[in-house]
Design a protein around this motif. Structure first.
Motif, PDB file in Angstrom:
ATOM      1  N   SER A  24      -4.142   5.886  -7.020  1.00 22.76           N
ATOM      2  CA  SER A  24      -5.065   5.888  -5.891  1.00 22.76           C
ATOM      3  C   SER A  24      -6.467   5.935  -6.439  1.00 22.76           C
ATOM      4  CB  SER A  24      -4.805   7.086  -4.971  1.00 22.76           C
ATOM      5  OG  SER A  24      -5.747   7.123  -3.921  1.00 22.76           O
ATOM      6  N   SER A  25      -7.422   5.418  -5.668  1.00 23.23           N
ATOM      7  CA  SER A  25      -8.792   5.395  -6.159  1.00 23.23           C
ATOM      8  C   SER A  25      -9.786   5.864  -5.110  1.00 23.23           C
ATOM      9  CB  SER A  25      -9.159   3.990  -6.648  1.00 23.23           C
ATOM     10  OG  SER A  25     -10.477   3.943  -7.122  1.00 23.23           O
ATOM     11  N   CYS A  26      -9.975   5.064  -4.048  1.00 22.07           N
ATOM     12  CA  CYS A  26     -11.077   5.334  -3.121  1.00 22.07           C
ATOM     13  C   CYS A  26     -10.788   6.482  -2.167  1.00 22.07           C
ATOM     14  CB  CYS A  26     -11.418   4.075  -2.324  1.00 22.07           C
ATOM     15  SG  CYS A  26     -10.154   3.615  -1.108  1.00 22.07           S
ATOM     16  N   GLY A  27      -9.526   6.658  -1.768  1.00 24.67           N
ATOM     17  CA  GLY A  27      -9.176   7.671  -0.785  1.00 24.67           C
ATOM     18  C   GLY A  27      -9.663   7.365   0.610  1.00 24.67           C
ATOM     19  N   GLN A  28     -10.150   6.132   0.857  1.00 29.66           N
ATOM     20  CA  GLN A  28     -10.713   5.752   2.144  1.00 29.66           C
ATOM     21  C   GLN A  28     -10.018   4.548   2.773  1.00 29.66           C
ATOM     22  OE1 GLN A  28     -15.189   5.786   2.289  1.00 29.66           O
ATOM     23  NE2 GLN A  28     -14.971   5.951   0.074  1.00 29.66           N
ATOM     24  N   GLY A  29      -9.025   3.995   2.093  1.00 28.02           N
ATOM     25  CA  GLY A  29      -8.359   2.819   2.635  1.00 28.02           C
ATOM     26  C   GLY A  29      -9.160   1.550   2.522  1.00 28.02           C
ATOM     27  N   ILE A  30      -9.958   1.431   1.437  1.00 30.28           N
ATOM     28  CA  ILE A  30     -10.748   0.210   1.272  1.00 30.28           C
ATOM     29  C   ILE A  30     -10.488  -0.501  -0.050  1.00 30.28           C
ATOM     30  CG2 ILE A  30     -12.632   0.939   2.789  1.00 30.28           C
ATOM     31  CD1 ILE A  30     -14.226   1.719   0.315  1.00 30.28           C
ATOM     32  N   CYS A  31      -9.841   0.164  -1.020  1.00 28.63           N
ATOM     33  CA  CYS A  31      -9.696  -0.462  -2.341  1.00 28.63           C
ATOM     34  C   CYS A  31      -8.337  -1.103  -2.561  1.00 28.63           C
ATOM     35  CB  CYS A  31      -9.989   0.546  -3.453  1.00 28.63           C
ATOM     36  SG  CYS A  31      -8.677   1.759  -3.749  1.00 28.63           S
ATOM     37  N   GLY A  32      -7.297  -0.638  -1.862  1.00 28.04           N
ATOM     38  CA  GLY A  32      -5.973  -1.240  -1.980  1.00 28.04           C
ATOM     39  C   GLY A  32      -5.103  -0.695  -3.089  1.00 28.04           C
ATOM     40  N   THR A  33      -5.581   0.294  -3.845  1.00 31.28           N
ATOM     41  CA  THR A  33      -4.826   0.775  -4.998  1.00 31.28           C
ATOM     42  C   THR A  33      -3.492   1.380  -4.615  1.00 31.28           C
ATOM     43  OG1 THR A  33      -6.939   1.271  -6.066  1.00 31.28           O
ATOM     44  CG2 THR A  33      -4.978   2.222  -7.068  1.00 31.28           C
ATOM     45  N   CYS A  34      -3.438   2.123  -3.520  1.00 30.06           N
ATOM     46  CA  CYS A  34      -2.232   2.883  -3.176  1.00 30.06           C
ATOM     47  C   CYS A  34      -1.301   2.130  -2.227  1.00 30.06           C
ATOM     48  CB  CYS A  34      -2.618   4.237  -2.571  1.00 30.06           C
ATOM     49  SG  CYS A  34      -3.450   4.111  -0.958  1.00 30.06           S
ATOM     50  N   GLU A  35      -1.408   0.827  -2.135  1.00 35.20           N
ATOM     51  CA  GLU A  35      -0.542   0.059  -1.233  1.00 35.20           C
ATOM     52  C   GLU A  35       0.927   0.316  -1.550  1.00 35.20           C
ATOM     53  OE1 GLU A  35       0.207  -4.503   0.375  1.00 35.20           O
ATOM     54  OE2 GLU A  35      -1.329  -4.103  -1.137  1.00 35.20           O
ATOM     55  N   THR A  36       1.708   0.588  -0.521  1.00 37.25           N
ATOM     56  CA  THR A  36       3.114   0.966  -0.670  1.00 37.25           C
ATOM     57  C   THR A  36       3.948   0.199   0.346  1.00 37.25           C
ATOM     58  OG1 THR A  36       2.473   3.187  -1.398  1.00 37.25           O
ATOM     59  CG2 THR A  36       4.736   2.891  -0.624  1.00 37.25           C
ATOM     60  N   THR A  37       5.108  -0.283  -0.079  1.00 33.39           N
ATOM     61  CA  THR A  37       6.004  -1.023   0.801  1.00 33.39           C
ATOM     62  C   THR A  37       6.708  -0.077   1.768  1.00 33.39           C
ATOM     63  OG1 THR A  37       6.364  -2.731  -0.867  1.00 33.39           O
ATOM     64  CG2 THR A  37       8.020  -2.536   0.879  1.00 33.39           C
ATOM     65  N   VAL A  38       6.732  -0.462   3.048  1.00 32.84           N
ATOM     66  CA  VAL A  38       7.430   0.295   4.088  1.00 32.84           C
ATOM     67  C   VAL A  38       8.771  -0.380   4.348  1.00 32.84           C
ATOM     68  CG1 VAL A  38       7.372   1.093   6.486  1.00 32.84           C
ATOM     69  CG2 VAL A  38       5.259   1.031   5.135  1.00 32.84           C
ATOM     70  N   LEU A  39       9.859   0.378   4.192  1.00 30.75           N
ATOM     71  CA  LEU A  39      11.203  -0.155   4.395  1.00 30.75           C
ATOM     72  C   LEU A  39      11.692   0.058   5.815  1.00 30.75           C
ATOM     73  CD1 LEU A  39      12.827   1.055   1.052  1.00 30.75           C
ATOM     74  CD2 LEU A  39      11.853  -1.190   1.555  1.00 30.75           C
ATOM     75  N   GLU A  40      11.335   1.189   6.421  1.00 24.91           N
ATOM     76  CA  GLU A  40      11.741   1.502   7.791  1.00 24.91           C
ATOM     77  C   GLU A  40      10.644   2.328   8.438  1.00 24.91           C
ATOM     78  OE1 GLU A  40      15.578   3.383   8.057  1.00 24.91           O
ATOM     79  OE2 GLU A  40      16.401   2.166   6.420  1.00 24.91           O
ATOM     80  N   GLY A  41      10.590   2.286   9.765  1.00 21.78           N
ATOM     81  CA  GLY A  41       9.614   3.061  10.512  1.00 21.78           C
ATOM     82  C   GLY A  41       8.390   2.241  10.885  1.00 21.78           C
ATOM     83  N   GLN A  42       7.511   2.861  11.660  1.00 18.85           N
ATOM     84  CA  GLN A  42       6.315   2.192  12.158  1.00 18.85           C
ATOM     85  C   GLN A  42       5.069   2.896  11.646  1.00 18.85           C
ATOM     86  OE1 GLN A  42       5.872   2.187  16.413  1.00 18.85           O
ATOM     87  NE2 GLN A  42       4.234   0.661  16.400  1.00 18.85           N
ATOM     88  N   PRO A  43       4.397   2.325  10.656  1.00 18.59           N
ATOM     89  CA  PRO A  43       3.191   2.974  10.145  1.00 18.59           C
ATOM     90  C   PRO A  43       2.037   2.883  11.141  1.00 18.59           C
ATOM     91  CG  PRO A  43       3.515   0.858   9.074  1.00 18.59           C
ATOM     92  CD  PRO A  43       4.733   1.090   9.918  1.00 18.59           C
ATOM     93  N   GLU A  44       1.156   3.864  11.082  1.00 23.13           N
ATOM     94  CA  GLU A  44      -0.109   3.808  11.808  1.00 23.13           C
ATOM     95  C   GLU A  44      -1.192   3.439  10.797  1.00 23.13           C
ATOM     96  OE1 GLU A  44      -3.434   6.437  14.207  1.00 23.13           O
ATOM     97  OE2 GLU A  44      -1.733   7.444  13.262  1.00 23.13           O
ATOM     98  N   HIS A  45      -1.643   2.212  10.850  1.00 24.28           N
ATOM     99  CA  HIS A  45      -2.596   1.705   9.864  1.00 24.28           C
ATOM    100  C   HIS A  45      -3.994   2.235  10.163  1.00 24.28           C
ATOM    101  CE1 HIS A  45       0.420  -0.927   8.159  1.00 24.28           C
ATOM    102  NE2 HIS A  45       0.684  -1.405   9.360  1.00 24.28           N
ATOM    103  N   ARG A  46      -4.594   2.890   9.150  1.00 23.85           N
ATOM    104  CA  ARG A  46      -5.934   3.446   9.293  1.00 23.85           C
ATOM    105  C   ARG A  46      -6.832   2.971   8.154  1.00 23.85           C
ATOM    106  NH1 ARG A  46      -6.199   7.172  13.099  1.00 23.85           N
ATOM    107  NH2 ARG A  46      -7.982   8.255  12.175  1.00 23.85           N
TER     108      ARG A  46
END
Length: 327
Positions: free
Chosen positions: A274-296
């Motif tokens: 992880s890098s920015c901690g703000q959802g702008i750099c893309g470092t921590c992108e993770t695949t979702v297998l099940e469920g409904q994420p709330e994108h922030r």
């Protein structure tokens, strides 16, 4: 698009920080310096594509993201442009005041959350230091023989970097210093909506908001933007805890309302970059297998959010009681 997101996630996880040396530092405009970075042994650097950025990891652990703005065909040098932020948290001030030629920094990436998609007609819009990711895009458009134009705004002419480089393109570039000509007239520049045109915009939040308004009648996905700061967010969709299963590790966690998914995952001993901690750099992108994420985050387009097959766990949460992640 799914292939692109998978590529981004793979790149992010594989992007271990490496030491690079500052080989050049130059003033590009008032308040803007460029850094050239290379391996200490002169070896080849990872390839990158227009729109890519790197993580610059400074002494003390400060990590900042900067767009690559040099020659992507130069396999041995990265170039970035760094604006001295008036409200600097230490990163840009260190680069401007303390970093010297010969100093060593660590670099992660490159990653690309702002890719240049194929087109025969581009419109580029830059505000201030937002010119940096657009420079390689212009070079690529030139190489491919595509039509393109650039509208470049800034506070004043002397603070607008890379004007000399851009002058070589003649009247395809319009430079608009605010103190001389006022704010950018996006409606006049864009004209009537046209099919097949791709619009790329990077700069401060007010410019991005203005571009979104100006493009509201354009075909879907004509406008692509990149943010240097996270977009304002409403309150989370739910304030109760939710479960996160880490499928590959066979572990289930509970994420409370005051915790992030990233924090909970790390507390369980799983190392996620992880890098920015703000959802702008893309470092921590993770695949979702099940469920409904709330994108922030401030990265995914609306149609990518609807697909729901990935999330940025530093800021995004869950709309469902349970998420299953590919971790």
């Amino acid at each position: 698009m799914r292939q692109l997101k998978a590529q981004r996630a793979t790149t992010a996880r594989a992007a271990n920080a490496v030491p690079l040396v500052v080989t050049a530092k130059q003033e590009a405009a008032e308040g803007v310096v460029t850094l050239s970075l290379a391996r200490p042994d002169g070896a080849r650097l990872p390839d990158w594509t227009p729109g890519s950025h790197i993580d610059l990891i400074l002494p003390g652990g400060l990590t900042r993201q900067y767009s690559l703005c040099g020659d992507r065909w130069d396999a041995h040098t990265y170039r970035i442009g760094v604006l001295r932020e008036q409200a600097s948290r230490g990163g840009s001030a260190y680069v401007h005041d303390a970093l010297r030629i010969g100093d060593q920094v660590r670099v992660g990436g490159p990653r690309n959350n702002f890719p240049l998609v194929p087109s025969q007609d581009y419109v580029f819009i830059a505000g201030g230091i937002g010119i940096t990711p657009l420079l390689p895009m212009i070079q690529q458009a030139e190489l491919l023989g595509a039509r393109w134009s650039l509208l470049y705004g800034g506070r004043k002419r002397t603070s607008m970097a890379f004007r000399r480089e851009l002058a070589a393109y003649g009247d395809r570039v319009q430079v608009v210093p605010e103190e001389e000509q006022g704010l950018l007239d996006l409606d006049a520049w864009l004209g009537e909506p046209r099919p097949g045109v791709k619009i790329y915009c990077c700069g401060p939040a007010p410019l991005l908001a203005a571009a979104e308004r100006a493009c509201r009648d354009w075909p879907p996905y004509a406008l692509r933007t990149e943010r240097f700061t996270s977009a304002a967010q409403d309150a989370p969709a739910r304030d109760e805890p939710f479960e996160v299963e880490l499928r590959r590790r066979g572990v289930t966690l509970t994420v409370g309302p005051d915790s992030s998914v990233l924090h909970a995952v790390r507390q369980a001993g799983v190392d996620v970059l992880s890098s920015c901690g703000q959802g702008i750099c893309g470092t921590c992108e993770t695949t979702v297998l099940e469920g409904q994420p709330e994108h922030r985050d401030s990265i995914l387009a609306d149609h990518e959010r609807r697909e729901g097959d990935c999330m940025f766990i530093c800021v995004s949460r869950s709309r469902s009681d349970r998420l299953v992640l590919d971790l």
